[in-house]
Design a protein around this motif. Structure first.
Motif, mmCIF file in Angstrom:
data_model
loop_
_atom_site.group_PDB
_atom_site.id
_atom_site.type_symbol
_atom_site.label_atom_id
_atom_site.label_comp_id
_atom_site.label_asym_id
_atom_site.label_seq_id
_atom_site.Cartn_x
_atom_site.Cartn_y
_atom_site.Cartn_z
ATOM 1 N N TYR A 1 0.916 -1.174 0.018
ATOM 2 C CA TYR A 1 -0.158 -0.047 0.116
ATOM 3 C C TYR A 1 0.935 1.066 0.111
ATOM 4 O O TYR A 1 0.494 2.211 -0.692
ATOM 5 C CB TYR A 1 -0.974 -0.002 1.151
ATOM 6 N N SER B 1 2.377 1.879 -3.226
ATOM 7 C CA SER B 1 1.257 2.165 -4.292
ATOM 8 C C SER B 1 1.186 3.587 -4.032
ATOM 9 O O SER B 1 0.393 4.344 -4.992
ATOM 10 C CB SER B 1 0.007 1.400 -3.999
ATOM 11 N N GLY B 2 1.246 4.287 -2.974
ATOM 12 C CA GLY B 2 1.011 5.748 -2.597
ATOM 13 C C GLY B 2 -0.131 5.747 -1.741
ATOM 14 O O GLY B 2 -0.706 6.911 -1.556
ATOM 15 N N GLN B 3 -0.494 4.739 -1.143
ATOM 16 C CA GLN B 3 -1.818 4.652 -0.547
ATOM 17 C C GLN B 3 -1.684 4.840 0.830
ATOM 18 O O GLN B 3 -2.686 4.263 1.755
ATOM 19 C CB GLN B 3 -2.626 3.409 -1.004
ATOM 20 N N ASN C 1 -9.153 7.896 4.675
ATOM 21 C CA ASN C 1 -8.627 6.814 3.571
ATOM 22 C C ASN C 1 -8.875 7.243 2.233
ATOM 23 O O ASN C 1 -7.655 7.034 1.519
ATOM 24 C CB ASN C 1 -9.321 5.499 3.832
ATOM 25 N N HIS D 1 -6.136 9.525 1.134
ATOM 26 C CA HIS D 1 -4.841 8.749 0.787
ATOM 27 C C HIS D 1 -5.028 7.978 -0.293
ATOM 28 O O HIS D 1 -3.921 7.040 -0.434
ATOM 29 C CB HIS D 1 -4.184 8.439 2.217
ATOM 30 N N MET D 2 -6.131 7.827 -0.825
ATOM 31 C CA MET D 2 -6.419 6.610 -1.696
ATOM 32 C C MET D 2 -6.167 5.034 -1.237
ATOM 33 O O MET D 2 -6.058 4.178 -2.087
ATOM 34 C CB MET D 2 -5.357 6.725 -2.809
ATOM 35 N N PHE D 3 -6.196 5.118 0.099
ATOM 36 C CA PHE D 3 -6.457 3.666 0.666
ATOM 37 C C PHE D 3 -7.780 3.077 0.579
ATOM 38 O O PHE D 3 -8.749 3.834 0.777
ATOM 39 C CB PHE D 3 -6.036 3.810 2.317
ATOM 40 N N PRO D 4 -7.985 1.928 -0.013
ATOM 41 C CA PRO D 4 -9.274 1.630 -0.377
ATOM 42 C C PRO D 4 -10.389 1.187 0.579
ATOM 43 O O PRO D 4 -11.340 0.996 0.141
ATOM 44 C CB PRO D 4 -8.883 0.280 -1.321
#
Lengths: 300, 300
Positions: A243, A246-248, B108, B111-114
């Protein structure tokens, strides 16, 4: 020089590693279905550690046999075979070396929580060079993160199966810088781990103190407050790493890693512009033992 | 009696809610793509809260307009409209009421965390009866969790898109019992939240104390050690709830919930055999205000 310095060799090896990770993932999904059937028959919970251990051993064997059939002169280090005491002579040698964690996130797998990954890494001169991380339960087709760490390499994410489209990593490329006041504003990943002793020197005490410091407002906890944007614990340091690659996510902290926990993840992280640092001074490092780093992987 | 007590009515409404959650998810994916493009153009990080707030408002508007076009006599409570002070009169009334959180897991998403979800819940007589939770970034096709809480109802998981197969929830049905020594052996979900004050009475202090107690070995922390199998923090209480409803987690603890945070999740949890309890005595409950429960959702 190793024959594995050309990009064409690495591309072939990367493709082989990705296919192998998917094959191992298929095994893990089938194994999970068998475990569910058995749990329903016996009306017991799935947390039989024995069943997972046997999946661990079988997947490592599957990967090892495939690797040594394709690349018979390469070294192979796996969590299971290392634990069984066979492979210490290969640790961090300079030749082409495969480093594999057959199941990262075992506790999650026992509970069917999908943050479980197969991690296949490949090193040359002790540098993580190819990584393939496959999370078979994440999304209908599983989620594959992979990279070739090389000037002509790349890093990719696949969530639509082997024939589906690839997303280049990181998702935003090049990655924007960390916030100026980092860790404030960062998404922080940390795992609680297995050492749960209630003592001042235990890993639990050190980690939980760090987590609370990271969470606390600026100025709090005697100036140690980090005011991170959020704290996440997924139960898999491999997933934390992909993650971040991925930049997440922005920062992760882990203590007590072994090679197989991190090799594939580091290859992906390095190729996407991440950095990995030791929290201990370099002269503490014993390269023949487990990597003694509390690795802090963050962006430049 | 409401006209929404027949299973046929509820099935139609459930199908409508699921399609609407997917439509809102498509909006959120497109919006994320726009934000990524903008971030690349400006070379700035994505954590502009303004951009997410505008997505929040737009998605709530999309859902509200669709609901009121289909069900003009129903009440509608949304996080955004409640915050704007319009809708307090509808809180927890007995009539058919939609309760919506347009984006749960906002940090999230930044930060693009899914782990971000759209949560659409429907109550009758203040009982969560239909829930649709869609996580548009989880898996290539997104992940939809939904339920009709009714003797002839059901709960389902979809990870292959609108035309793909459905998995009945919980994954193991009926759910095996919790471990006898629970919380020992459980997978525990808890979120750090937004209150980060370094003070004895802050939410951060209470929660982090609870987390460390849960993690610590049995007998540690003055007898409060819970030795849970693992602690997970995903940054979305809605996702915590759907994982528990699926049987992929055991216990969650949350303090300071609002209706829109939990309605859809509770409908799914109730239908899959989970329970939701208050940590405060029932006579403390003020049903006109925010739900004052520190909900402990676990299996029977």
């Amino acid at each position: 020089m190793s024959s594995f310095t050309t990009i064409a060799d690495l591309e072939k090896l990367h493709s082989f590693a990705c296919n192998l990770a998917r094959r191992a993932g298929k095994y893990l999904r089938d194994d999970q279905a068998r475990r569910q059937k058995k749990a329903l028959e016996t009306r017991e919970k799935l947390n039989s550690v024995d069943l997972v251990t046997s999946a661990d051993e079988n997947i490592e064997k599957l990967i090892r046999e495939a690797v040594l059939a394709e690349y018979p002169d390469h070294a192979f280090i796996g969590e299971e075979s290392y634990s069984a005491g066979e492979e210490k002579r290969f640790l961090l040698k300079d030749g082409p070396t495969w480093i594999v964690d057959p199941i990262d996130g075992t506790v999650n797998m026992v509970h069917m929580f999908p943050m479980t990954a197969i991690s296949i890494g490949f090193c040359i001169n002790s540098i993580p060079t190819v990584g393939a991380v496959f999370a078979p339960f994440l999304g209908g087709h599983g989620s594959l993160y992979s990279a070739i760490h090389h000037p002509q390499g790349g890093a990719w994410f696949s969530e639509f199966g082997p024939d589906g489209p690839l997303t280049p990593l990181p998702i935003l490329s090049p990655l924007p810088p960390l916030p100026k006041e980092a860790p404030k504003g960062c998404l922080f990943f940390g795992e609680w781990g297995k050492d749960r002793r209630d003592s001042p020197q235990s890993n639990l005490t050190k980690k939980s103190t760090n987590f609370v410091n990271m969470a606390t407002e600026i100025g709090g906890r005697g100036g140690k407050g980090g005011m991170v944007h959020g704290l996440r614990s997924l139960g898999s340091s491999t997933m934390d790493m992909v993650y971040i690659a991925s930049g997440q996510g922005d920062i992760m902290f882990e203590a007590g890693c072994w090679e197989w926990d991190v090799c594939a993840g580091i290859a992906i992280l390095l190729q996407t512009g991440g950095i990995v640092v030791d929290s201990s001074p370099p002269d503490n490092i014993d390269e023949t033992g487990p990597i003694p780093m509390a690795s802090l992987g963050g962006r430049r």
